[in-house]
Design a protein around this motif. Structure first.
Motif, PDB file in Angstrom:
ATOM      1  N   ILE A  43      66.136   9.947   2.327  1.00 13.13           N
ATOM      2  CA  ILE A  43      64.916   9.323   1.829  1.00 13.13           C
ATOM      3  C   ILE A  43      63.932   9.100   2.973  1.00 13.13           C
ATOM      4  CG2 ILE A  43      64.014   7.252   0.706  1.00 13.13           C
ATOM      5  CD1 ILE A  43      66.768   7.013  -0.690  1.00 13.13           C
ATOM      6  N   ILE A  44      64.447   8.686   4.120  1.00 10.30           N
ATOM      7  CA  ILE A  44      63.600   8.417   5.282  1.00 10.30           C
ATOM      8  C   ILE A  44      62.890   9.679   5.756  1.00 10.30           C
ATOM      9  CG2 ILE A  44      63.679   7.766   7.726  1.00 10.30           C
ATOM     10  CD1 ILE A  44      65.966   5.853   6.994  1.00 10.30           C
ATOM     11  N   LEU A  45      63.547  10.837   5.644  1.00  9.76           N
ATOM     12  CA  LEU A  45      62.999  12.071   6.208  1.00  9.76           C
ATOM     13  C   LEU A  45      61.972  12.757   5.310  1.00  9.76           C
ATOM     14  CD1 LEU A  45      66.151  13.590   7.906  1.00  9.76           C
ATOM     15  CD2 LEU A  45      64.006  13.004   9.022  1.00  9.76           C
ATOM     16  N   LYS A  46      61.947  12.447   4.038  1.00  9.54           N
ATOM     17  CA  LYS A  46      61.009  13.127   3.136  1.00  9.54           C
ATOM     18  C   LYS A  46      59.565  12.896   3.576  1.00  9.54           C
ATOM     19  CE  LYS A  46      63.460  13.675  -1.243  1.00  9.54           C
ATOM     20  NZ  LYS A  46      63.469  13.339  -2.690  1.00  9.54           N
ATOM     21  N   GLY A  47      58.803  13.985   3.604  1.00  9.22           N
ATOM     22  CA  GLY A  47      57.392  13.906   3.935  1.00  9.22           C
ATOM     23  C   GLY A  47      57.085  14.002   5.410  1.00  9.22           C
ATOM     24  N   ARG A  48      58.096  14.112   6.247  1.00 13.02           N
ATOM     25  CA  ARG A  48      57.867  14.158   7.697  1.00 13.02           C
ATOM     26  C   ARG A  48      57.742  15.597   8.205  1.00 13.02           C
ATOM     27  NH1 ARG A  48      58.361   9.225  10.089  1.00 13.02           N
ATOM     28  NH2 ARG A  48      59.340   7.602   8.818  1.00 13.02           N
ATOM     29  N   ASP A  49      57.250  15.709   9.417  1.00  8.79           N
ATOM     30  CA  ASP A  49      57.154  17.003  10.098  1.00  8.79           C
ATOM     31  C   ASP A  49      58.576  17.466  10.428  1.00  8.79           C
ATOM     32  OD1 ASP A  49      56.910  19.039  12.117  1.00  8.79           O
ATOM     33  OD2 ASP A  49      54.898  18.294  12.573  1.00  8.79           O
ATOM     34  N   PRO A  50      58.964  18.675  10.009  1.00 12.69           N
ATOM     35  CA  PRO A  50      60.344  19.124  10.255  1.00 12.69           C
ATOM     36  C   PRO A  50      60.695  19.216  11.736  1.00 12.69           C
ATOM     37  CG  PRO A  50      58.985  20.917   9.388  1.00 12.69           C
ATOM     38  CD  PRO A  50      58.200  19.653   9.223  1.00 12.69           C
ATOM     39  N   ARG A  51      59.689  19.388  12.614  1.00  9.13           N
ATOM     40  CA  ARG A  51      59.975  19.436  14.043  1.00  9.13           C
ATOM     41  C   ARG A  51      60.443  18.085  14.585  1.00  9.13           C
ATOM     42  NH1 ARG A  51      54.190  21.751  15.573  1.00  9.13           N
ATOM     43  NH2 ARG A  51      53.782  20.113  14.026  1.00  9.13           N
ATOM     44  N   ASP A  52      60.172  17.015  13.828  1.00 12.66           N
ATOM     45  CA  ASP A  52      60.584  15.673  14.237  1.00 12.66           C
ATOM     46  C   ASP A  52      61.888  15.233  13.587  1.00 12.66           C
ATOM     47  OD1 ASP A  52      58.237  15.510  15.687  1.00 12.66           O
ATOM     48  OD2 ASP A  52      57.141  14.464  14.097  1.00 12.66           O
ATOM     49  N   ALA A  53      62.418  16.038  12.675  1.00 13.48           N
ATOM     50  CA  ALA A  53      63.572  15.597  11.882  1.00 13.48           C
ATOM     51  C   ALA A  53      64.768  15.254  12.769  1.00 13.48           C
ATOM     52  CB  ALA A  53      63.957  16.677  10.871  1.00 13.48           C
ATOM     53  N   TRP A  54      64.964  16.034  13.844  1.00 16.89           N
ATOM     54  CA  TRP A  54      66.143  15.829  14.682  1.00 16.89           C
ATOM     55  C   TRP A  54      66.195  14.409  15.258  1.00 16.89           C
ATOM     56  CZ3 TRP A  54      65.969  14.308  19.745  1.00 16.89           C
ATOM     57  CH2 TRP A  54      64.729  14.396  20.391  1.00 16.89           C
ATOM     58  N   ALA A  55      65.035  13.843  15.613  1.00 14.32           N
ATOM     59  CA  ALA A  55      65.011  12.529  16.249  1.00 14.32           C
ATOM     60  C   ALA A  55      65.474  11.436  15.290  1.00 14.32           C
ATOM     61  CB  ALA A  55      63.612  12.215  16.759  1.00 14.32           C
ATOM     62  N   PHE A  56      65.220  11.628  13.989  1.00 13.15           N
ATOM     63  CA  PHE A  56      65.707  10.686  12.985  1.00 13.15           C
ATOM     64  C   PHE A  56      67.170  10.984  12.643  1.00 13.15           C
ATOM     65  CE2 PHE A  56      61.159  10.687  12.542  1.00 13.15           C
ATOM     66  CZ  PHE A  56      60.839   9.360  12.267  1.00 13.15           C
ATOM     67  N   ALA A  57      67.445  12.270  12.385  1.00 15.65           N
ATOM     68  CA  ALA A  57      68.796  12.651  11.963  1.00 15.65           C
ATOM     69  C   ALA A  57      69.832  12.341  13.038  1.00 15.65           C
ATOM     70  CB  ALA A  57      68.834  14.136  11.611  1.00 15.65           C
ATOM     71  N   GLN A  58      69.450  12.482  14.317  1.00 14.35           N
ATOM     72  CA  GLN A  58      70.395  12.232  15.395  1.00 14.35           C
ATOM     73  C   GLN A  58      70.889  10.792  15.388  1.00 14.35           C
ATOM     74  OE1 GLN A  58      70.556  14.156  19.622  1.00 14.35           O
ATOM     75  NE2 GLN A  58      69.085  12.498  19.719  1.00 14.35           N
ATOM     76  N   ARG A  59      70.090   9.902  14.831  1.00 14.83           N
ATOM     77  CA  ARG A  59      70.457   8.488  14.811  1.00 14.83           C
ATOM     78  C   ARG A  59      71.207   8.086  13.555  1.00 14.83           C
ATOM     79  NH1 ARG A  59      66.786   9.727  18.251  1.00 14.83           N
ATOM     80  NH2 ARG A  59      66.496   8.483  20.125  1.00 14.83           N
ATOM     81  N   ILE A  60      71.664   9.085  12.799  1.00 11.97           N
ATOM     82  CA  ILE A  60      72.598   8.800  11.718  1.00 11.97           C
ATOM     83  C   ILE A  60      73.805   8.067  12.280  1.00 11.97           C
ATOM     84  CG2 ILE A  60      74.271   9.895  10.169  1.00 11.97           C
ATOM     85  CD1 ILE A  60      72.192  11.996   9.520  1.00 11.97           C
ATOM     86  N   CYS A  61      74.174   8.405  13.519  1.00 10.94           N
ATOM     87  CA  CYS A  61      75.392   7.856  14.113  1.00 10.94           C
ATOM     88  C   CYS A  61      75.163   7.561  15.584  1.00 10.94           C
ATOM     89  CB  CYS A  61      76.548   8.847  13.947  1.00 10.94           C
ATOM     90  SG  CYS A  61      78.090   8.270  14.654  1.00 10.94           S
ATOM     91  N   GLY A  62      75.811   6.489  16.063  1.00  8.88           N
ATOM     92  CA  GLY A  62      75.729   6.160  17.475  1.00  8.88           C
ATOM     93  C   GLY A  62      76.898   6.677  18.280  1.00  8.88           C
ATOM     94  N   VAL A  63      77.906   7.253  17.615  1.00  5.13           N
ATOM     95  CA  VAL A  63      79.063   7.833  18.295  1.00  5.13           C
ATOM     96  C   VAL A  63      78.851   9.329  18.493  1.00  5.13           C
ATOM     97  CG1 VAL A  63      81.523   8.288  18.130  1.00  5.13           C
ATOM     98  CG2 VAL A  63      80.638   6.054  17.469  1.00  5.13           C
ATOM     99  N   CYS A  64      78.483  10.023  17.418  1.00  5.73           N
ATOM    100  CA  CYS A  64      78.144  11.446  17.520  1.00  5.73           C
ATOM    101  C   CYS A  64      76.717  11.541  18.042  1.00  5.73           C
ATOM    102  CB  CYS A  64      78.262  12.123  16.169  1.00  5.73           C
ATOM    103  SG  CYS A  64      79.890  12.024  15.426  1.00  5.73           S
TER     104      CYS A  64
END
Length: 571
Positions: A43-64
């Motif tokens: 839900i958070i990623l919808k509507g965003r620039d796909p080039r920025d997706a990694w910075a949000f997705a990477q924070r799905i987890c603090g271990v990985c």
């Protein structure tokens, strides 16, 4: 008499996991796995620039700390058909490999070893006998009687103050512990060594990605240029530091981690006979030799019913067999809860109708988890180190076959022993050795490229939105330390229209599907588990921890009343 044992939360993992086990006498008859906080990254990623997706997705987890960002970048590159330079692929392999080696060692010593190692028992150890044990299994330098005497004294200080810190809340003295005091003291010493060691290995991410956790990444390559004479690029000094890190990591894996695993496993051979469950295994494949999609160190495929003679191909695209179900999850699909959706068409629609925490017990006949239930052609599968080692063996990887044969021979066990709780632990260790060795090869290839004059690390072709198609979709997949990880993206008019991540702990920790087929955790706990002391459910911890759960990847945070903690608005 049937009794239900509840472990909530399962400790020494990232995230929130509840296990409920229905008992028949001292045996687990059925088990239920529940992720107890809501997921919402899509839900958070919808509507965003796909080039920025990694910075949000990477924070799905603090271990990985790396893998979600890497899968996200690969998804965008797949959608926009962007190739990356060879140097970038080699650097990515090194960064992913560092995540594996760091993560697996940390898991063994700091998250899982205490299920097998009685810390307090180590106080009864003879340092001289401990030294003799350590030197009989390894050439590791830190193995003198004086060294182990110092560790014992340090541990004694913790216990006498009553403030045992990192060793608190263990089931010390539990009758299921089998290691002699000397083996316990050796393991505690290596636990403490690994705390310092992992800090050094994490520096590789900082060298190539600027920081750890969550190193910087970029669509089209890697963010760090190569210039041997520049202080602001990957230079000769930094490359020499990388080599030192690789040598140090490889030595610890070979001389400490691998011998410790086999030594501890030799006292728990009964755990090579329980905890398998499904018998089905899936890998997406990873560590490409050249560009993404080339020959992989870890092959892709599915193994069904332990049949290593047949590797079924995996298609990541729609119609290829991967679907997620929500029959027993707190989500709804527009087509109904029994519908299966490919991630390109995935939906994240919350429908929580269960009791508010703390629960007395889960409603296992209805929805009972914030995790979905992924399936491959209708099959529940296990992902992770055991799946990868089996796939490498089935594909003819000689190093994998040699390490497996050597370990089984040393433990005097048949090949069937791999399909178990302890087999999962051993596979993770053997895989770490394979990847640590492979990292040296990737480093050598990178150095050879640089010496030949190739210093390219980024491809900006087709990187500007004006060159993109009006609609595109792609999948970025990889083998995260905990198993197959896939991010699927749909891009429309330069923005993210849909985004779905199916993560390792979704595959393994998911609940039953509409047909009643268990997830991997549930099936493994139902496989030959007797409880010594239901008030101290060590056996449940051993099997669940053997998967190295990471529930933050599979779910996201709500408060105890079920309301959102954070709202992220799209500007």
């Amino acid at each position: 008499m049937t009794e239900r044992i509840v472990v909530d939360p399962i400790t020494r993992i990232e995230g929130h996991l509840r296990i409920e086990a229905r008992m028949e006498g001292d045996r687990i008859a059925s088990a239920f796995s529940s992720g107890t906080s809501v997921r919402g990254i899509e839900i958070i990623l919808k509507g965003r620039d796909p080039r920025d997706a990694w910075a949000f997705a990477q924070r799905i987890c603090g271990v990985c700390t790396l893998v979600h960002g890497m899968a996200s970048i690969r998804a965008v590159e797949d959608a926009l058909k962007i190739d990356i330079p060879t140097n970038a692929q080699l650097i990515r392999n090194l960064m992913i490999g560092a995540q594996y080696v760091h993560d697996h060692v940390m898991h063994f010593y700091h998250l899982h070893a205490l299920d097998w190692v009685d810390v307090v028992s180590a106080l009864d150890a003879d340092p001289k006998a401990t030294s003799e044990l350590a030197q009989s299994i390894s050439k590791h330098a830190l193995s003198s009687p004086g060294y182990f005497a110092d560790v014992k004294q340090q541990l004694k200080g913790f216990v006498e103050t009553g403030q045992i810190g990192i060793f608190a809340n263990g089931y010390w003295g539990h009758p299921a512990y089998k290691l002699p005091p000397e083996a316990n003291l050796m393991a505690v010493a290596h636990y403490l060594e690994a705390l310092k060691w992992q800090r050094e290995v994490a520096k590789l991410h900082a060298i190539f990605g600027g920081k750890n956790p969550h190193p910087n990444l970029v669509v089209g390559g890697v963010p760090s240029p190569i210039d041997l004479n520049s202080d602001s690029a990957i230079n000769a000094e930094k490359l020499a530091q990388v080599k030192n890190i690789l040598d140090m990591a490889q030595a610890f894996v070979t001389d400490v981690y691998l011998p410790d695993t086999l030594a501890i496993a030799s006292f728990y051979k009964d755990w090579f006979q329980r905890g398998e469950g499904l018998g089905n295994f899936l890998t997406y494949g990873d560590f490409p030799a050249a560009g993404f999609g080339g020959d992989n160190l870890v092959p892709a495929g599915v193994i069904l019913n332990r049949d290593l003679s047949t590797i079924h191909p995996v298609d990541m695209n729609a119609g290829g067999g991967i679907e997620e179900y929500v029959a027993h999850s707190w989500y709804d699909y527009a087509g109904g809860k029994d519908t299966g959706l490919h991630p390109y068409d995935g939906e994240t629609k919350l429908n929580y109708t269960g009791p508010k925490p703390p629960y007395t017990q889960l409603d296992v006949d209805g929805a009972y988890s914030w995790i979905k239930s992924p399936r491959w052609k209708g099959n529940a599968v296990e992902v992770g180190p055991l799946a990868r080692v089996l796939m490498m063996v089935a594909s003819g990887n000689e190093q994998a076959k040699g390490l497996v044969d050597s370990a089984l021979r040393q433990l005097d066990l048949p090949v069937e022993a791999l399909y178990s709780t302890m087999g999962r632990v051993a596979a993770r260790t053997l895989e770490t050795r394979i990847i640590a060795d492979a990292m040296t090869g990737w480093y050598d290839a990178l150095i050879a490229n640089i010496k030949s004059g190739d210093t390219t690390t980024f491809n900006g072709t087709s990187w500007q939105p004006s060159t993109w198609p009006s609609k595109a979709q792609g999948v970025g997949f990889m083998e995260a330390p905990r198993g197959g990880l896939g991010h699927w993206i749909v891009i429309e008019d330069g923005k993210i229209a849909n985004y779905q991540a199916v993560v390792p702990s979704t595959w393994n920790a998911g609940p039953r599907d509409a047909g009643g087929q268990e997830g991997a955790y549930e099936a493994a706990l139902q496989d030959n588990h007797q409880m010594v002391n239901p008030d101290q459910p060590l056996e449940i911890l051993r099997t669940v921890h053997s998967f190295d759960p990471c529930l933050a990847c599979a779910v996201h945070v709500m408060d105890p009343d079920g309301t959102e903690r954070v709202q992220v608005k799209v500007c």
